[in-house]
Enzyme design. Sequence first.
Site, short mmCIF file in Angstrom:
data_model
loop_
_atom_site.label_atom_id
_atom_site.label_comp_id
_atom_site.label_asym_id
_atom_site.label_seq_id
_atom_site.Cartn_x
_atom_site.Cartn_y
_atom_site.Cartn_z
N THR A 148 0.86 -1.20 0.00
CA THR A 148 0.00 0.00 0.00
C THR A 148 0.90 1.25 0.00
O THR A 148 1.37 1.64 -1.06
CB THR A 148 -0.98 0.00 1.20
OG1 THR A 148 -0.25 -0.25 2.40
CG2 THR A 148 -2.05 -1.05 1.02
N LYS A 175 3.98 -6.61 3.90
CA LYS A 175 3.73 -5.19 3.58
C LYS A 175 3.36 -4.47 4.87
O LYS A 175 2.87 -5.07 5.82
CB LYS A 175 2.64 -5.04 2.53
CG LYS A 175 1.28 -5.58 2.86
CD LYS A 175 0.33 -4.72 3.62
CE LYS A 175 0.29 -3.29 3.25
NZ LYS A 175 -0.78 -2.60 4.08
N THR A 186 -2.12 -1.56 7.46
CA THR A 186 -2.08 -2.87 8.04
C THR A 186 -0.73 -3.51 7.82
O THR A 186 -0.01 -3.16 6.92
CB THR A 186 -3.19 -3.66 7.29
OG1 THR A 186 -4.34 -3.64 8.06
CG2 THR A 186 -2.79 -5.01 6.87
N GLU A 268 6.44 5.06 7.48
CA GLU A 268 6.04 6.30 6.81
C GLU A 268 6.91 7.47 7.26
O GLU A 268 6.94 7.81 8.44
CB GLU A 268 4.55 6.57 7.07
CG GLU A 268 3.67 5.58 6.33
CD GLU A 268 2.21 5.64 6.72
OE1 GLU A 268 1.40 5.03 6.01
OE2 GLU A 268 1.89 6.29 7.72
N ASN A 391 0.15 11.54 7.09
CA ASN A 391 -1.03 11.17 7.86
C ASN A 391 -1.99 12.31 8.16
O ASN A 391 -3.01 12.10 8.80
CB ASN A 391 -0.60 10.47 9.15
CG ASN A 391 -0.13 9.07 8.87
OD1 ASN A 391 -0.92 8.22 8.46
ND2 ASN A 391 1.17 8.84 9.01
N THR A 396 -5.17 16.81 0.66
CA THR A 396 -4.88 18.05 -0.06
C THR A 396 -3.87 17.82 -1.17
O THR A 396 -3.33 16.75 -1.31
CB THR A 396 -4.33 19.11 0.92
OG1 THR A 396 -3.21 18.55 1.62
CG2 THR A 396 -5.39 19.51 1.90
#
Lengths: 396, 396
Positions: A148, A175, A186, A268, A391, A396
């Site tokens: 993802t 993943k 997840t 991330e 996050n 936007t």
Amino acid sequence: MSHFIPHGFRFASVCSGIKHEAGRADLALIVSDVPATAAGVYTKNLVCAAPVTFDRERTPGRGFRAVVVNSGNANACTGKRGMEDAVAMARFAACAIGAADDAALVMSTGVIGHFLPMDKIEAGIYAAAQILASDEEALTNAAKGIMTTDTRHKLFSKSVTLDDGREVRIVGMAKGAGMIAPNMATFLGVVATDAVLEPEEAQSLLRTIADKTFNCITVEGHTSTNDTLILLANGAAGGASAASNPDFCAALESVCEDLARSIPEDGEGASHLVTIRVLGLKEESHARTIAKLIAESPLVKCAFAGNDPNWGRIVSAAGYSGVEFDVSKVSLRVNQFLLFQNGAPVDFDPETVAKSMRENKEIDVELRFGEGTASARFWTCDLTKEYVSINADYHT
Amino acid sequence: MSHFIPHGFRFASVCSGIKHEAGRADLALIVSDVPATAAGVYTKNLVCAAPVTFDRERTPGRGFRAVVVNSGNANACTGKRGMEDAVAMARFAACAIGAADDAALVMSTGVIGHFLPMDKIEAGIYAAAQILASDEEALTNAAKGIMTTDTRHKLFSKSVTLDDGREVRIVGMAKGAGMIAPNMATFLGVVATDAVLEPEEAQSLLRTIADKTFNCITVEGHTSTNDTLILLANGAAGGASAASNPDFCAALESVCEDLARSIPEDGEGASHLVTIRVLGLKEESHARTIAKLIAESPLVKCAFAGNDPNWGRIVSAAGYSGVEFDVSKVSLRVNQFLLFQNGAPVDFDPETVAKSMRENKEIDVELRFGEGTASARFWTCDLTKEYVSINADYHT
């Protein structure tokens, strides 16, 4: 890099159109040519997705031929229809490879609260079944098909020679990079081996290894609705059960550890992979509690992002863990540099330590107590402005 | 804004030179002209600063004349010498106002692991004692003198008329905005009243109110080594004990609630003050656990920063709390808009809800369960890129 692909497994992925981005694979098939033992470890979130409920009821067990995974839609918070869709998705996969109706397990990851586009899922599964292969390219494509927000696919493998001279292979894909836009993501993992394992053996082994690997990683401490780890053992290597072979168990753990570490490494916005080693407690649960709290402290993680050897945030996080300890016996090392000892900071050069942090992707934290011999290890990543962007600003 | 200043209290602050920035007040004195009852609530961090140990041993008690507070240095992780310094600091304050040696309490906030500059502390205390006053300006200066990364001082007051017609006044000041550079900061609060309270009454009242106010706020969930809340009651208003007067208790709670909310409202980098209301659980502890987990979830807080009504992150945070509940009885409202009901998202217009979040500094979250009648309320702020900047880039 070439992987050890276990005998009797084939892989494929396709772009079925679940994800909005054109050309991004979103449906993967992992197929065993012979019936395999399957074990599973799942999210502890009470709010769990339909595929989790489906797989949890069926594992451990034997006779499995396939795992089908879609990315882009988590099939979570979808009620009765979500469960019917998970059942149908598994049946499509089984039918597409000519197996019995109940021979497939299923995983989903992506946005929550939306129904699966079952027409695309069905067409995708049949298309994937047409291109199954046991080569490096097919394996890599499957690992990419489950991604993802991951920036890279995650694949590790090992080969072990058992006592009787047989070679056994293990390959794992995973993943996960955090919980993602617009709702959540997840962790998913599939580990395939051609070793012989009975269902209860596979389950016990997977649970033990998961507690030391996948259950010791955190990006931000938010347990998803879909976390799933499946082990498939098809026995194609032949011979006796490998469950009590120490080399096999070590290799399986090694593949799981490599996969686990690769999640926060690709967290991330992460710029560092941080290993938190907590030693010298009375009980392992104490060490885990402290390691997890440090690994999840936003302040500690911000300090890592700034390459600051901030001993105060680390020691004080241990202090509010609820675990009793004698502060005067605590020492802290970051990248081997001693920062804190006997309840007080030592005289160290912050710039030297900061340089070592800045110049290494990995940071090692060793927090040592004087209470006993139990220890724990967690992996986490730093908390950067990019994490917040990913996050917060996804609309936007 | 003018405050209700309790009778018999005087205030002052000075720039003693503890902070590096010239002209920033860093030492405050709160003095009662008559001996006062004192109660205290302190950090639960095992690694706690010398002033916390000092005050904890002395409260609840009577005969107190002063609280002396320095900002810029937390006197934490400073060992035996740190405790000697806390003792000396309290004695300087007592001597400077002509009180008995043991009549002062002490608070410190700022960087940890450094010894207090006792020459500056001593000179600052005597200088502050010279300018004590009971007016608005002196009160405001004291509130400013305890600030660290706070962007504004925090002062609230109330006046209550008791049954016998007497007026009782309460004023409170606090500081706190997160844990700060280069090591950490803290929550500090001083509440002064001219009501009559016995030590045990004051302690019980403060504990109960703190659990509903200061213990329901979070910026990032990192409990500091220095958190301290002191209540001084000097009885200058006369009359009987106010401890069982409901109007007085409500006013004291109101001042504490206003102070508590002002901390996440001024949270580091915060753009929203978020109230999390959790209702309908079997036990209050369940409601608190869920409220705290939502209030501390980085993913939930990032969604607030992005003005996204992300029901999935909120509901799934409740799901991993360990509290048992029936998802099909859960409903979620953000700023009164219904987002989730009967275990699934409802059909709502995300842009309308996002607009309401964007246009209001405050966000209200109501998560309702169908398990019982217990509830809890937490206040938090959003997690922004500015928070990460403040906590990662402070050396650059």
